[in-house]
Design a protein around this motif. Structure first.
Motif, PDB file in Angstrom:
ATOM      1  N   ALA A 243       0.832  -1.204   0.000  1.00 22.75           N
ATOM      2  CA  ALA A 243       0.000   0.000   0.000  1.00 22.75           C
ATOM      3  C   ALA A 243       0.869   1.257   0.000  1.00 22.75           C
ATOM      4  O   ALA A 243       0.575   2.237  -0.698  1.00 22.75           O
ATOM      5  N   LYS A 244       1.966   1.238   0.769  1.00 20.72           N
ATOM      6  CA  LYS A 244       2.847   2.409   0.817  1.00 20.72           C
ATOM      7  C   LYS A 244       3.547   2.639  -0.515  1.00 20.72           C
ATOM      8  O   LYS A 244       3.669   3.788  -0.978  1.00 20.72           O
ATOM      9  N   HIS A 245       4.026   1.569  -1.145  1.00 22.36           N
ATOM     10  CA  HIS A 245       4.646   1.709  -2.470  1.00 22.36           C
ATOM     11  C   HIS A 245       3.671   2.371  -3.442  1.00 22.36           C
ATOM     12  O   HIS A 245       4.040   3.284  -4.190  1.00 22.36           O
ATOM     13  N   LEU A 246       2.437   1.885  -3.453  1.00 20.67           N
ATOM     14  CA  LEU A 246       1.421   2.413  -4.372  1.00 20.67           C
ATOM     15  C   LEU A 246       1.145   3.884  -4.108  1.00 20.67           C
ATOM     16  O   LEU A 246       1.025   4.689  -5.038  1.00 20.67           O
ATOM     17  N   SER A 247       1.048   4.243  -2.833  1.00 21.70           N
ATOM     18  CA  SER A 247       0.761   5.628  -2.478  1.00 21.70           C
ATOM     19  C   SER A 247       1.910   6.558  -2.847  1.00 21.70           C
ATOM     20  O   SER A 247       1.700   7.629  -3.426  1.00 21.70           O
ATOM     21  N   VAL A 248       3.137   6.157  -2.520  1.00 18.16           N
ATOM     22  CA  VAL A 248       4.312   6.966  -2.860  1.00 18.16           C
ATOM     23  C   VAL A 248       4.437   7.127  -4.375  1.00 18.16           C
ATOM     24  O   VAL A 248       4.888   8.160  -4.872  1.00 18.16           O
TER      25      VAL A 248
END
Length: 521
Positions: A243-248
């Motif tokens: 989720a963090k990869h996608l958001s960044v």
């Protein structure tokens, strides 16, 4: 322009039909000799073979086996067919090169009817192989002759590759991009299209800790290792790092997960909020947040201590998860399965059924030391298993990689599959299209220096998802996913990869690639 387009010897590489017109039919004024093989790594034995063949006729034609028919070893061919054809075309003694679109050279022999067909000395034995006999019969049928080159020295491409595989990651990338008519600008522009894409990630959260220690020594009376504690770093991992990869990367991310009623809960929620992820947590008061603590000494992971409760989520939680998925309109739903409670054979059907119809369906099932099966996610648009997971799903420990991947792709009934192979890169399988032989392709790892390979698959999953959403192009998705995985490997711990990191690496690769082309004269 691409390596292949700029290549000065490209005029030597022909189709069988084009070569038929050039050499004409028998009898000919200029004698034609043909050699056939994989020519994965061209070694001195190949050179001697080709020199001998050229000495026997006026025109030397070399046919190479198409990628999909090469199955000598697990990762063959190591060099893709376009690059193998270029390698052979550079030799002065070789007049023409063709890529044979059949499993054997029989059809090509029937069409070209070379005056001579030259085989290596290793085929010349007291008992002729049935396949070799079939070739001899075809050549005899039109009045040609099979000859065998001297073989006082025997080399093996497979053994040479196993000893020290060549670094041709950029060359493979350039040839794939040329074949698909892609440029580095296409890759960079795809990153810009990530902004605003809506993705719902569903999966198990893991807190990964690295406890840094120094070595003291061993105990005198027992085989116990003694280390001195220095400090501990905690990283949000598992499906949460996806989720963090996608958001960044620029996407709008919703994250559904289960957390324990413990201090790690707040650590995860604060971290996800700071990363711009909208989290929809379910708090389980009877189970801890999954925690994996690696004891690290001088860069080596000495021991890992896991705090886990892998029991299946309750029916109450399952209902809440399905409602979250159903009621959230998104472009894609990503199931990131670590088998820590959310996904099992009882919950998966209900979770899949809740995915909105218009959403792209993506799944990754990481086995590690637990049970799980990527085939639970049949009919998805993209799955990203690794080799271990593929073998587990099929109950197959023996097949070489390509047939293994093809069988998993068939059984999974998916649109695309990226088979992760660690430091050996990836194999991408797609639906075979008529008149297009590239139903699969390989990309080598882009890592320049591996520091911590943990989390590379999560980075690949995130960027491949957005690449596919933004462009509908699996080649772009795979390349960007591979770059994200490589950059993640070069960092200690689970740290999100940003588009800026990828753009910087793409700029360097583009400059480097410019030195790999030979300008046309």
């Amino acid at each position: 322009m691409s390596l292949k387009e700029n290549f000065v010897y490209n005029h030597k590489i022909k189709t069988v039909e084009a070569l038929q017109e050039i050499i004409g039919s028998i009898p000919r004024q200029k004698k034609v000799i043909m050699c056939h093989g994989t020519f994965d790594i061209v070694h001195p034995g190949h050179v001697r073979h080709l020199l001998y063949a050229k000495s026997c006729a006026d025109i030397l034609v070399v046919s190479i086996t198409e990628d999909k028919y090469v199955s000598k070893a697990a990762l063959r061919p190591y060099v893709p067919e376009d690059l193998r054809s270029i390698n052979l075309a550079t030799f002065e003694m070789v007049d023409y090169v063709i890529i044979d679109r059949h499993a054997t050279p029989i059809d090509t022999l029937k069409k070209l009817k070379p005056d001579f067909f030259c085989k290596g000395y290793d085929y010349f034995t007291t008992e002729v192989n049935p396949k070799t006999q079939e070739e001899i019969d075809i050549v005899d049928s039109y009045g040609g002759e099979v000859i065998f080159s001297p073989g006082d020295i025997v080399y093996s491409s497979s053994k040479l590759i196993e000893m020290h595989p060549p670094d041709i990651a950029i060359e493979k990338l350039m040839l794939l991009m040329a074949a698909e008519k892609l440029s580095f600008s296409d890759l960079k522009n795809a990153l810009e299209k990530f902004k605003g894409l809506k993705v719902h990630v569903v999966g198990d959260t893991i807190v990964d800790s690295l406890t840094q220690c120094t070595m003291i020594g061993g105990m005198a009376k027992t085989p116990t290792m003694s280390v001195k504690y220095q400090y501990r770093e905690d990283f949000t991992g598992g499906a949460a790092i996806v989720a963090k990869h996608l958001s960044v990367a620029g996407a709008e991310v919703i994250f559904s997960t289960v957390l324990g009623d413990d201090p790690f809960q707040q650590l995860v929620l604060n971290d996800l909020t700071n990363a711009g992820v909208k989290c929809l947590p379910l708090i389980d008061k009877k189970a801890p947040t999954t925690h994996k603590n690696a004891i690290v000494v001088n860069g080596y992971r000495l021991l890992k201590i896991d705090t886990v409760e892998n029991r299946t989520i309750s029916q109450k939680f399952l209902k809440k998860l399905t409602m979250q998925i159903q009621s959230t309109p998104v472009d894609a739903v990503v199931f990131s399965d670590f088998r820590h409670g959310i996904f099992d054979r009882k919950t998966v059907p209900a979770l899949i059924a809740s995915i909105p119809k218009q959403a792209l369906k993506i799944a990754d099932s990481q086995l590690a030391s637990r049970w799980g099966n990527i085939l639970d996610f049949k009919g998805f648009d993209l799955i990203t298993p690794n080799e271990k997971e593929a073998r587990f799903a099929l109950g197959d420990q023996d097949s070489v990689i390509r047939p293994l991947a093809s069988e998993l792709y068939r059984r999974a009934e998916c649109q695309f599959m990226i088979l992760k192979m660690g430091d050996r890169g990836m194999m991408v399988i797609r639906e075979e299209v008529k008149d297009d032989p590239r139903s699969f392709f390989n990309l080598d790892s882009f890592s320049e220096k591996v520091l911590d390979p943990v989390g590379a698959g999560d980075a690949l999953l995130a960027y491949a998802t957005l690449g596919l959403l933004a462009t509908k192009n699996i080649e772009i998705a795979a390349i960007l996913g591979g770059l994200a995985a490589a950059l993640e490997c070069e960092k200690e711990g689970n740290v999100p990869v940003s588009p800026e990191h990828i753009l910087t690496r793409l700029d360097r690769m583009e400059k480097w690639s410019e030195y790999q082309v030979v300008p046309k004269k």
